[in-house]
Design a protein around this motif. Structure first.
Motif, mmCIF file in Angstrom:
data_model
loop_
_atom_site.group_PDB
_atom_site.id
_atom_site.type_symbol
_atom_site.label_atom_id
_atom_site.label_comp_id
_atom_site.label_asym_id
_atom_site.label_seq_id
_atom_site.Cartn_x
_atom_site.Cartn_y
_atom_site.Cartn_z
ATOM 1 N N SER A 15 0.876 -1.229 -0.101
ATOM 2 C CA SER A 15 -0.066 -0.081 -0.032
ATOM 3 C C SER A 15 0.816 1.379 0.119
ATOM 4 O O SER A 15 0.414 2.171 -0.352
ATOM 5 C CB SER A 15 -0.826 0.100 1.165
ATOM 6 N N ARG A 16 1.886 1.123 0.595
ATOM 7 C CA ARG A 16 3.022 2.155 0.606
ATOM 8 C C ARG A 16 4.436 1.900 0.714
ATOM 9 O O ARG A 16 4.639 0.776 0.656
ATOM 10 C CB ARG A 16 2.523 3.055 1.695
ATOM 11 N N ARG A 39 -4.276 -2.302 6.516
ATOM 12 C CA ARG A 39 -5.372 -1.312 6.927
ATOM 13 C C ARG A 39 -5.703 -0.229 6.150
ATOM 14 O O ARG A 39 -6.599 0.435 6.207
ATOM 15 C CB ARG A 39 -5.011 -0.549 8.375
ATOM 16 N N CYS A 40 -4.479 0.190 5.079
ATOM 17 C CA CYS A 40 -4.673 1.331 4.595
ATOM 18 C C CYS A 40 -5.326 1.350 3.100
ATOM 19 O O CYS A 40 -4.307 1.163 2.167
ATOM 20 C CB CYS A 40 -3.512 2.104 4.581
ATOM 21 N N LEU A 65 -2.286 -9.404 8.248
ATOM 22 C CA LEU A 65 -1.533 -10.684 8.541
ATOM 23 C C LEU A 65 -1.089 -11.116 9.839
ATOM 24 O O LEU A 65 -0.687 -12.024 10.155
ATOM 25 C CB LEU A 65 -0.045 -10.548 7.728
ATOM 26 N N ASN A 93 7.182 -8.653 1.753
ATOM 27 C CA ASN A 93 7.695 -7.213 2.046
ATOM 28 C C ASN A 93 6.830 -6.773 3.303
ATOM 29 O O ASN A 93 7.617 -5.983 4.052
ATOM 30 C CB ASN A 93 7.322 -6.342 0.849
ATOM 31 N N TYR A 97 7.475 -2.340 12.692
ATOM 32 C CA TYR A 97 8.550 -2.182 13.314
ATOM 33 C C TYR A 97 8.318 -2.381 14.920
ATOM 34 O O TYR A 97 9.099 -2.651 15.913
ATOM 35 C CB TYR A 97 9.140 -0.836 13.177
ATOM 36 N N TYR A 168 12.368 -6.489 16.311
ATOM 37 C CA TYR A 168 12.438 -6.247 14.920
ATOM 38 C C TYR A 168 13.437 -7.101 14.060
ATOM 39 O O TYR A 168 13.416 -7.795 13.059
ATOM 40 C CB TYR A 168 12.442 -4.783 14.298
ATOM 41 N N LYS A 172 13.822 -10.304 11.501
ATOM 42 C CA LYS A 172 14.420 -10.111 10.054
ATOM 43 C C LYS A 172 15.619 -11.137 10.000
ATOM 44 O O LYS A 172 15.784 -11.927 9.150
ATOM 45 C CB LYS A 172 14.861 -8.854 9.946
ATOM 46 N N THR A 201 15.703 3.709 4.493
ATOM 47 C CA THR A 201 15.240 4.162 3.214
ATOM 48 C C THR A 201 14.200 5.279 3.352
ATOM 49 O O THR A 201 13.526 5.373 4.540
ATOM 50 C CB THR A 201 14.461 2.903 2.507
ATOM 51 N N ASN A 203 11.294 6.715 3.273
ATOM 52 C CA ASN A 203 9.790 6.434 3.146
ATOM 53 C C ASN A 203 9.173 7.245 3.881
ATOM 54 O O ASN A 203 9.055 7.257 5.100
ATOM 55 C CB ASN A 203 9.520 4.825 3.552
ATOM 56 N N THR A 206 6.397 6.429 6.759
ATOM 57 C CA THR A 206 6.939 5.718 7.845
ATOM 58 C C THR A 206 8.339 6.322 8.590
ATOM 59 O O THR A 206 8.091 6.554 9.757
ATOM 60 C CB THR A 206 7.290 4.009 7.531
HETATM 61 P P1 NDP Z 1 5.897 0.705 5.693
HETATM 62 O O1 NDP Z 1 5.704 0.513 7.209
HETATM 63 O O2 NDP Z 1 5.583 1.927 5.038
HETATM 64 O O3 NDP Z 1 4.533 -0.436 5.131
HETATM 65 C C1 NDP Z 1 4.332 -1.490 5.683
HETATM 66 C C2 NDP Z 1 3.572 -2.289 4.790
HETATM 67 O O4 NDP Z 1 3.245 -3.474 5.349
HETATM 68 C C3 NDP Z 1 2.252 -1.545 4.487
HETATM 69 O O5 NDP Z 1 1.533 -1.781 3.277
HETATM 70 C C4 NDP Z 1 1.172 -2.206 5.255
HETATM 71 O O6 NDP Z 1 -0.125 -2.121 5.026
HETATM 72 C C5 NDP Z 1 1.563 -3.758 5.721
HETATM 73 N N1 NDP Z 1 1.564 -4.143 6.986
HETATM 74 C C6 NDP Z 1 1.792 -3.991 8.165
HETATM 75 N N2 NDP Z 1 1.457 -4.766 9.038
HETATM 76 C C7 NDP Z 1 0.404 -5.489 8.428
HETATM 77 C C8 NDP Z 1 -0.535 -6.125 8.774
HETATM 78 N N3 NDP Z 1 -0.732 -6.889 10.132
HETATM 79 N N4 NDP Z 1 -1.380 -7.025 7.730
HETATM 80 C C9 NDP Z 1 -1.168 -6.855 6.555
HETATM 81 N N5 NDP Z 1 -0.443 -5.681 5.781
HETATM 82 C C10 NDP Z 1 0.582 -5.202 6.985
HETATM 83 O O7 NDP Z 1 6.938 -0.357 5.355
HETATM 84 P P2 NDP Z 1 8.316 0.115 4.576
HETATM 85 O O8 NDP Z 1 8.163 0.716 3.073
HETATM 86 O O9 NDP Z 1 9.240 0.965 5.260
HETATM 87 O O10 NDP Z 1 9.281 -1.351 4.776
HETATM 88 C C11 NDP Z 1 8.973 -2.376 3.780
HETATM 89 C C12 NDP Z 1 10.026 -3.417 4.050
HETATM 90 O O11 NDP Z 1 11.100 -3.117 3.887
HETATM 91 C C13 NDP Z 1 9.715 -3.935 5.422
HETATM 92 O O12 NDP Z 1 9.755 -5.545 5.359
HETATM 93 C C14 NDP Z 1 10.670 -3.538 6.278
HETATM 94 O O13 NDP Z 1 11.127 -4.337 7.364
HETATM 95 C C15 NDP Z 1 11.886 -3.326 5.239
HETATM 96 N N6 NDP Z 1 12.805 -2.434 5.682
HETATM 97 C C16 NDP Z 1 12.645 -1.092 5.461
HETATM 98 C C17 NDP Z 1 13.436 -0.003 5.572
HETATM 99 C C18 NDP Z 1 13.135 1.561 5.721
HETATM 100 O O14 NDP Z 1 14.075 2.247 6.026
HETATM 101 N N7 NDP Z 1 11.953 1.609 5.403
HETATM 102 C C19 NDP Z 1 14.799 -0.305 5.939
HETATM 103 C C20 NDP Z 1 15.170 -1.809 5.868
HETATM 104 C C21 NDP Z 1 14.258 -2.537 5.584
HETATM 105 P P3 NDP Z 1 -1.190 -1.118 5.804
HETATM 106 O O15 NDP Z 1 -0.514 0.084 5.975
HETATM 107 O O16 NDP Z 1 -2.386 -1.040 4.860
HETATM 108 O O17 NDP Z 1 -1.643 -1.951 7.185
#
Ligand code: NDP
Length: 264
Positions: A15-16, A39-40, A65, A93, A97, A168, A172, A201, A203, A206
């Motif tokens: 979603s994002r 959720r989003c 999830l 993906n 956190y 977290y 991982k 990253t 983002n 987040t």
């Molecule tokens: P975000 O927090 O921006 O997005 C997380 C995504 O996971 C959203 O689409 C969210 O959906 C979904 N999600 C979270 N919880 C649930 C749940 N219970 N059920 C279903 N969907 C869920 O994440 P990032 O883009 O920051 O990170 C993406 C990946 O990259 C992750 O695995 C993260 O660990 C990894 N990563 C990120 C880094 C960073 O700096 N951003 C650094 C290193 C790794 P919704 O919002 O709709 O619930």
């Protein structure tokens, strides 16, 4: 480059952020993408709309999830969206956190919580989304996954760099164990299984602290060998590479995609 046109993909947490960038990147290659979210709904619909505006194909599917019925919901909606086509690419993906239902933990403070501040509920929640879900999503995908398919798990550089976020980081670490073992198990079908470990990253939804804290973005950029902030598209490009036919001989690997963050 990739011969991925005409294929299908499930990207969890699309979603994002990084997941949305992965979905857009694969769709730009001609892949039909299932944009999973928790959720989003509005964000997921925005991702799908941006893909369609660019001439790609995608559909959104919702499943929490952390919920017990997550898999049934997800795979029922996935089957509808794929309409009988096999799945070619799975990107695990989605992750959390901290516990999103605990306002204190979900704020920036939660990201730096020491062991004493972590509750059992939060620990279990993190492991259910970050470890249990990708394990069982992958298990349920196997009958749908075509021979020659691709599984890409998104980990984090926190398994290499000893920052806080202990539960977290532990989750991982567990995720990273999957790729080499599954690669061995699925290699006879030409299915590759790899892990990508992004660094911090940019983002905007987040990692708001990167832009809210004076000097944070510059400080993070200075930690990388390439001297800039990683973008979601930097990670999405590596996913597209591993999903491509060119990467057919790469399996069971952990690929650091951090711009060389905190190299020893
Ligand atoms: P975000 O927090 O921006 O997005 C997380 C995504 O996971 C959203 O689409 C969210 O959906 C979904 N999600 C979270 N919880 C649930 C749940 N219970 N059920 C279903 N969907 C869920 O994440 P990032 O883009 O920051 O990170 C993406 C990946 O990259 C992750 O695995 C993260 O660990 C990894 N990563 C990120 C880094 C960073 O700096 N951003 C650094 C290193 C790794 P919704 O919002 O709709 O619930």
């Amino acid at each position: 480059m990739t011969q991925t046109a005409g294929k299908t993909a499930l990207v969890t947490g699309a979603s994002r952020g990084i997941g949305a960038a992965i979905a857009r990147r694969l769709a730009a290659e001609g892949v039909l993408v299932a944009v999973h979210y928790g959720r989003c709904k509005a964000d997921a619909e925005e991702t799908v709309a941006s893909i369609e505006q660019a001439g790609g194909q995608a559909f959104a599917i919702r499943a929490d999830l952390a919920a017990d019925d997550a898999l049934d919901t997800l795979f029922s909606e996935l089957a509808t969206g794929l309409a009988g086509r096999p799945l070619n690419i799975l990107v695990n993906n989605a992750a959390i956190y901290a516990d999103p239902d605990d306002p204190a933990a979900a704020q920036a403070d939660g990201y730096v919580a020491g062991i004493s501040e972590v509750t059992q509920e939060e620990f279990d929640r993190i492991f259910s989304v970050n470890v249990r879900a990708p394990f069982f999503v992958t298990q349920r995908c196997l009958p749908l996954l075509a021979d020659g398919g691709r599984i890409v798990n998104i980990s984090s550089a926190v398994t290499r760099i000893a920052w806080p976020l202990l539960p977290y980081a532990m989750s991982k670490g567990a995720l990273e164990i999957m790729a080499p073992r599954l690669a061995n198990e699925l290699g006879h079908r030409g299915i590759t299984v790899n892990t990508i470990a992004p660094g911090i990253t940019d983002n905007t939804k987040t990692n708001t602290w990167l832009h809210d804290m004076p000097g944070a973005a510059e400080g993070v950029a200075a930690m990388t060998a390439l001297r800039r902030l990683g973008q979601p598209s930097d990670i999405a490009d590596v996913v597209a590479l591993l999903a491509s036919d060119e990467a057919r001989w790469v399996t069971g690997q952990l690929v650091d995609a951090s711009g060389g963050m905190a190299l020893a």
